[in-house]
Write a protein that holds these residues in place. Structure first.
Motif, PDB file in Angstrom:
ATOM      1  N   GLU A  52      91.059  73.425 -28.688  1.00  7.47           N
ATOM      2  CA  GLU A  52      91.223  72.861 -30.034  1.00  7.47           C
ATOM      3  C   GLU A  52      91.664  71.404 -29.964  1.00  7.47           C
ATOM      4  OE1 GLU A  52      93.574  74.939 -32.934  1.00  7.47           O
ATOM      5  OE2 GLU A  52      92.676  76.852 -32.378  1.00  7.47           O
ATOM      6  N   VAL A  53      92.440  71.063 -28.958  1.00  9.16           N
ATOM      7  CA  VAL A  53      92.936  69.690 -28.817  1.00  9.16           C
ATOM      8  C   VAL A  53      91.956  68.838 -28.020  1.00  9.16           C
ATOM      9  CG1 VAL A  53      94.780  68.254 -27.842  1.00  9.16           C
ATOM     10  CG2 VAL A  53      95.344  70.377 -29.042  1.00  9.16           C
ATOM     11  N   ILE A  54      91.455  69.368 -26.938  1.00  8.10           N
ATOM     12  CA  ILE A  54      90.578  68.610 -26.048  1.00  8.10           C
ATOM     13  C   ILE A  54      89.124  68.964 -26.364  1.00  8.10           C
ATOM     14  CG2 ILE A  54      90.040  68.068 -23.636  1.00  8.10           C
ATOM     15  CD1 ILE A  54      92.819  67.173 -24.641  1.00  8.10           C
ATOM     16  N   THR A  55      88.595  68.291 -27.359  1.00  5.60           N
ATOM     17  CA  THR A  55      87.205  68.498 -27.766  1.00  5.60           C
ATOM     18  C   THR A  55      86.321  67.462 -27.065  1.00  5.60           C
ATOM     19  OG1 THR A  55      87.377  66.976 -29.630  1.00  5.60           O
ATOM     20  CG2 THR A  55      87.954  69.303 -30.050  1.00  5.60           C
ATOM     21  N   PRO A  56      85.028  67.696 -27.008  1.00  5.90           N
ATOM     22  CA  PRO A  56      84.144  66.680 -26.413  1.00  5.90           C
ATOM     23  C   PRO A  56      84.272  65.308 -27.093  1.00  5.90           C
ATOM     24  CG  PRO A  56      82.979  68.761 -26.597  1.00  5.90           C
ATOM     25  CD  PRO A  56      84.298  68.935 -27.318  1.00  5.90           C
ATOM     26  N   ALA A  57      84.415  65.291 -28.411  1.00  6.08           N
ATOM     27  CA  ALA A  57      84.548  64.012 -29.121  1.00  6.08           C
ATOM     28  C   ALA A  57      85.833  63.287 -28.719  1.00  6.08           C
ATOM     29  CB  ALA A  57      84.524  64.244 -30.633  1.00  6.08           C
ATOM     30  N   ARG A  58      86.908  64.027 -28.522  1.00  4.22           N
ATOM     31  CA  ARG A  58      88.179  63.397 -28.129  1.00  4.22           C
ATOM     32  C   ARG A  58      88.145  62.931 -26.680  1.00  4.22           C
ATOM     33  NH1 ARG A  58      91.071  67.992 -31.398  1.00  4.22           N
ATOM     34  NH2 ARG A  58      90.841  67.080 -33.466  1.00  4.22           N
ATOM     35  N   VAL A  59      87.437  63.652 -25.830  1.00  5.30           N
ATOM     36  CA  VAL A  59      87.278  63.199 -24.442  1.00  5.30           C
ATOM     37  C   VAL A  59      86.500  61.887 -24.430  1.00  5.30           C
ATOM     38  CG1 VAL A  59      86.198  63.721 -22.210  1.00  5.30           C
ATOM     39  CG2 VAL A  59      87.499  65.491 -23.420  1.00  5.30           C
ATOM     40  N   ARG A  60      85.438  61.796 -25.223  1.00 10.33           N
ATOM     41  CA  ARG A  60      84.677  60.539 -25.303  1.00 10.33           C
ATOM     42  C   ARG A  60      85.561  59.407 -25.821  1.00 10.33           C
ATOM     43  NH1 ARG A  60      80.833  64.164 -26.895  1.00 10.33           N
ATOM     44  NH2 ARG A  60      81.067  63.730 -29.107  1.00 10.33           N
ATOM     45  N   LEU A  61      86.417  59.713 -26.789  1.00  4.76           N
ATOM     46  CA  LEU A  61      87.342  58.712 -27.323  1.00  4.76           C
ATOM     47  C   LEU A  61      88.265  58.208 -26.210  1.00  4.76           C
ATOM     48  CD1 LEU A  61      89.228  58.999 -30.677  1.00  4.76           C
ATOM     49  CD2 LEU A  61      90.392  58.221 -28.649  1.00  4.76           C
ATOM     50  N   LEU A  62      88.830  59.120 -25.437  1.00  6.52           N
ATOM     51  CA  LEU A  62      89.716  58.723 -24.332  1.00  6.52           C
ATOM     52  C   LEU A  62      88.965  57.901 -23.288  1.00  6.52           C
ATOM     53  CD1 LEU A  62      91.744  62.031 -23.921  1.00  6.52           C
ATOM     54  CD2 LEU A  62      92.627  59.831 -24.736  1.00  6.52           C
ATOM     55  N   GLN A  63      87.715  58.246 -23.041  1.00 11.38           N
ATOM     56  CA  GLN A  63      86.918  57.484 -22.079  1.00 11.38           C
ATOM     57  C   GLN A  63      86.640  56.074 -22.593  1.00 11.38           C
ATOM     58  OE1 GLN A  63      83.692  60.318 -21.812  1.00 11.38           O
ATOM     59  NE2 GLN A  63      84.346  60.987 -19.773  1.00 11.38           N
ATOM     60  N   LEU A  79      81.653  54.733 -30.785  1.00 13.33           N
ATOM     61  CA  LEU A  79      81.421  56.173 -30.664  1.00 13.33           C
ATOM     62  C   LEU A  79      80.394  56.687 -31.672  1.00 13.33           C
ATOM     63  CD1 LEU A  79      85.152  57.257 -30.259  1.00 13.33           C
ATOM     64  CD2 LEU A  79      83.404  57.230 -28.463  1.00 13.33           C
ATOM     65  N   SER A  80      79.913  55.803 -32.543  1.00 10.36           N
ATOM     66  CA  SER A  80      78.982  56.182 -33.620  1.00 10.36           C
ATOM     67  C   SER A  80      79.558  57.315 -34.461  1.00 10.36           C
ATOM     68  CB  SER A  80      77.612  56.578 -33.053  1.00 10.36           C
ATOM     69  OG  SER A  80      77.049  55.517 -32.338  1.00 10.36           O
ATOM     70  N   ARG A  81      80.828  57.149 -34.834  1.00 10.31           N
ATOM     71  CA  ARG A  81      81.523  58.165 -35.627  1.00 10.31           C
ATOM     72  C   ARG A  81      82.135  57.520 -36.859  1.00 10.31           C
ATOM     73  NH1 ARG A  81      85.830  61.202 -32.454  1.00 10.31           N
ATOM     74  NH2 ARG A  81      85.811  62.442 -34.345  1.00 10.31           N
ATOM     75  N   ASP A  82      82.391  58.331 -37.853  1.00 16.67           N
ATOM     76  CA  ASP A  82      83.043  57.874 -39.068  1.00 16.67           C
ATOM     77  C   ASP A  82      84.478  57.449 -38.737  1.00 16.67           C
ATOM     78  OD1 ASP A  82      84.868  58.898 -41.601  1.00 16.67           O
ATOM     79  OD2 ASP A  82      82.971  57.944 -42.192  1.00 16.67           O
ATOM     80  N   PRO A  83      84.910  56.278 -39.216  1.00 17.74           N
ATOM     81  CA  PRO A  83      86.270  55.817 -38.906  1.00 17.74           C
ATOM     82  C   PRO A  83      87.368  56.799 -39.318  1.00 17.74           C
ATOM     83  CG  PRO A  83      84.984  54.020 -39.811  1.00 17.74           C
ATOM     84  CD  PRO A  83      84.145  55.262 -39.947  1.00 17.74           C
ATOM     85  N   SER A  84      87.184  57.519 -40.418  1.00 21.25           N
ATOM     86  CA  SER A  84      88.227  58.466 -40.834  1.00 21.25           C
ATOM     87  C   SER A  84      88.331  59.634 -39.850  1.00 21.25           C
ATOM     88  CB  SER A  84      87.978  58.976 -42.257  1.00 21.25           C
ATOM     89  OG  SER A  84      86.767  59.698 -42.324  1.00 21.25           O
TER      90      SER A  84
END
Length: 128
Positions: A52-63, A79-84
């Protein structure tokens, strides 16, 4: 605020028995006036909680913020993601002490939030 050089964060799945064993070992070191290894261990007993904490999107963010502080809106764009959505992820990661944020002046545009890692190294470990 600079990247904590040499500091390591380990995120993983760990049983309560293993957690308390590690804490006892650290306490024994302190009793001998030794310092435990520097860093932070973020442990989850349940693999589902870890995921729940370590999602693929969050791993990409950390990278993406690997070696440098990045403005939040630039991070969202990279990251091509919505800022919110990125802000929500950053808030959660900051609550777990994995990233740090600070507000800096952005000439002509008020202030902006800058995101950086809380440590030079973040290790993800999962043994089931």
């Amino acid at each position: 605020m600079s990247l904590s050089r040499g500091r390591k964060i380990r995120i993983g799945i760990e049983s309560m028995d293993r957690f308390f064993s590690r804490m006892r070992a650290n306490a024994r070191k302190l009793d001998r006036d030794e310092r435990p290894a520097p860093g932070l261990n973020l442990s989850f007993e349940d693999p589902a909680d870890f995921l729940e904490v370590i999602t693929p999107a969050r791993v990409r963010l950390l990278q993406e913020i690997n070696q440098k502080a990045v403005p939040l809106f630039a991070l969202a764009a990279a990251l091509s993601r919505d800022p919110s959505a990125v802000r929500r992820d950053v808030t959660l990661l900051e609550s777990k002490h994995l990233v740090k944020t600070r507000r800096v002046s952005n000439p002509g545009h008020d202030v902006q939030t800058v995101v950086e890692r809380a440590a030079a190294s973040i290790e993800l470990a999962a043994t089931v």
